[in-house]
Design a protein around this motif. Structure first.
Motif, short mmCIF file in Angstrom:
data_model
loop_
_atom_site.label_atom_id
_atom_site.label_comp_id
_atom_site.label_asym_id
_atom_site.label_seq_id
_atom_site.Cartn_x
_atom_site.Cartn_y
_atom_site.Cartn_z
N ARG A 4 0.83 -1.21 0.00
CA ARG A 4 0.00 0.00 0.00
C ARG A 4 0.87 1.26 0.00
N LYS A 5 1.99 1.23 0.74
CA LYS A 5 2.88 2.39 0.79
C LYS A 5 3.48 2.68 -0.58
N THR A 6 3.94 1.63 -1.26
CA THR A 6 4.51 1.80 -2.60
C THR A 6 3.47 2.34 -3.57
N CYS A 7 2.25 1.80 -3.48
CA CYS A 7 1.17 2.24 -4.37
C CYS A 7 0.80 3.70 -4.09
N LEU A 8 0.77 4.08 -2.81
CA LEU A 8 0.41 5.46 -2.44
C LEU A 8 1.45 6.45 -2.96
N LEU A 9 2.73 6.14 -2.78
CA LEU A 9 3.79 7.02 -3.27
C LEU A 9 3.76 7.12 -4.79
N LYS A 10 3.48 5.98 -5.44
CA LYS A 10 3.42 5.98 -6.90
C LYS A 10 2.25 6.84 -7.39
N LYS A 11 1.10 6.73 -6.74
CA LYS A 11 -0.07 7.52 -7.13
C LYS A 11 0.18 9.01 -6.90
N GLY A 12 0.88 9.34 -5.81
CA GLY A 12 1.20 10.74 -5.56
C GLY A 12 2.09 11.32 -6.65
N LYS A 13 3.08 10.54 -7.07
CA LYS A 13 3.98 10.99 -8.13
C LYS A 13 3.22 11.14 -9.45
N GLU A 14 2.34 10.17 -9.76
CA GLU A 14 1.56 10.25 -10.99
C GLU A 14 0.63 11.46 -10.98
N LEU A 15 -0.03 11.71 -9.86
CA LEU A 15 -0.94 12.85 -9.75
C LEU A 15 -0.18 14.16 -9.91
N SER A 16 1.02 14.23 -9.34
CA SER A 16 1.82 15.45 -9.47
C SER A 16 2.26 15.67 -10.92
N THR A 17 2.65 14.59 -11.60
CA THR A 17 3.14 14.72 -12.98
C THR A 17 2.00 14.99 -13.95
N LEU A 18 0.92 14.26 -13.82
CA LEU A 18 -0.18 14.38 -14.78
C LEU A 18 -0.98 15.67 -14.61
N CYS A 19 -1.17 16.10 -13.37
CA CYS A 19 -2.06 17.23 -13.10
C CYS A 19 -1.33 18.47 -12.58
N ASP A 20 -0.01 18.41 -12.51
CA ASP A 20 0.78 19.54 -12.03
C ASP A 20 0.32 19.98 -10.64
N ALA A 21 0.02 18.98 -9.79
CA ALA A 21 -0.46 19.27 -8.44
C ALA A 21 0.72 19.28 -7.47
N GLU A 22 0.60 20.08 -6.42
CA GLU A 22 1.61 20.11 -5.36
C GLU A 22 1.19 19.12 -4.28
N ILE A 23 2.02 18.14 -4.05
CA ILE A 23 1.65 17.03 -3.17
C ILE A 23 2.75 16.80 -2.15
N GLY A 24 2.33 16.54 -0.91
CA GLY A 24 3.26 16.17 0.16
C GLY A 24 2.73 14.96 0.90
N LEU A 25 3.50 13.88 0.91
CA LEU A 25 3.11 12.65 1.60
C LEU A 25 4.13 12.34 2.68
N ILE A 26 3.65 12.05 3.88
CA ILE A 26 4.52 11.66 5.00
C ILE A 26 3.98 10.36 5.57
N ILE A 27 4.80 9.33 5.59
CA ILE A 27 4.38 8.01 6.07
C ILE A 27 5.39 7.51 7.08
N PHE A 28 4.89 7.08 8.24
CA PHE A 28 5.74 6.43 9.24
C PHE A 28 5.32 4.96 9.32
N SER A 29 6.28 4.08 9.16
CA SER A 29 6.01 2.65 9.25
C SER A 29 5.77 2.26 10.71
N PRO A 30 5.23 1.05 10.97
CA PRO A 30 5.04 0.61 12.36
C PRO A 30 6.33 0.57 13.17
N THR A 31 7.47 0.49 12.48
CA THR A 31 8.76 0.50 13.18
C THR A 31 9.34 1.90 13.34
#
Length: 211
Positions: free
Chosen positions: A24-51
């Motif tokens: 899910r983390k890999t998919c979320l980061l990939k979707k954020g990059k795609e949304l930024s590239t395709l739509c010229d959107a400004e996106i910030g994602l912060i994810i902390f793993s259980p560790t």
């Protein structure tokens, strides 16, 4: 192929939980990059793993995104200072580390390690937990054993029926073979009789001529 509905609840199995997080983390980061590239959107994602490991994606930069977020929050009456926000994140990470340490300690106790610091009451509680877990494991194991035995019995019955059918087919094949052999023997006997008769006829005629 139609995918089944995913229940939105915590994955209990630790291995499956790690695999799910990674996917899910890999998919979320990939979707954020795609949304930024395709739509010229400004996106910030912060994810902390259980560790407590940090994963992030920002376009064009995390600092710019945070400043813009602060500015927007202030205009909406939800101003959160950056220092305070970072402090909240730091506390959350610290709590996660404490939680991980507690779980690691509990795991070691469950496998019989690092018990020197435990008192008598804690050992009793641990013993009850392990006994309950052992009963659950035994119950599950017994259920699986019964299901396996039931499956083997069904296979045995199926093999018995299949063997009976094969014996019937073999019996019919032998009967047909015996009948064919009898017919062939009859034919051969008839041919031999005809051959002997044909050999005797000329001798009889010759004897009649000499007399």
């Amino acid at each position: 192929m139609v995918r089944g509905k995913v229940h939105m609840e915590k994955v209990q199995d630790p291995v499956n939980r790690r695999v799910t997080f990674c996917k899910r983390k890999t998919c979320l980061l990939k979707k954020g990059k795609e949304l930024s590239t395709l739509c010229d959107a400004e996106i910030g994602l912060i994810i902390f793993s259980p560790t407590g490991k940090l994963y992030e994606f920002a376009s064009p930069s995390m600092r710019r995104i945070m400043k813009k977020y602060q500015k927007f929050g202030a205009s909406m009456g939800r101003h959160i200072p950056l220092d305070e926000h970072l402090e909240m994140l730091r506390l959350e990470v610290e709590n996660m580390r404490k939680r991980i340490t507690f779980l690691e300690k509990t795991y070691k106790h469950m496998i019989g390690e690092d018990l020197e610091s435990s008192n008598f009451k804690e050992l009793q509680c641990l013993e009850k937990q392990m006994s309950l877990g052992a009963r659950r494991i035994w119950t599950r194991k017994e259920k699986m054993s019964l299901e396996h035995i039931r499956s083997l019995k069904m296979k045995a019955k199926s093999l018995i029926v299949e063997n009976a059918n094969l014996f019937k087919k073999i019996g019919r094949s032998r009967t047909e073979c015996y009948l064919n052999n009898d017919i062939m023997e009859g034919v051969n006997s008839s041919l031999e009789t005809d051959a002997v008769t044909q050999q005797d006829l000329p001798q009889t005629n010759l004897n009649l001529a000499l007399s």
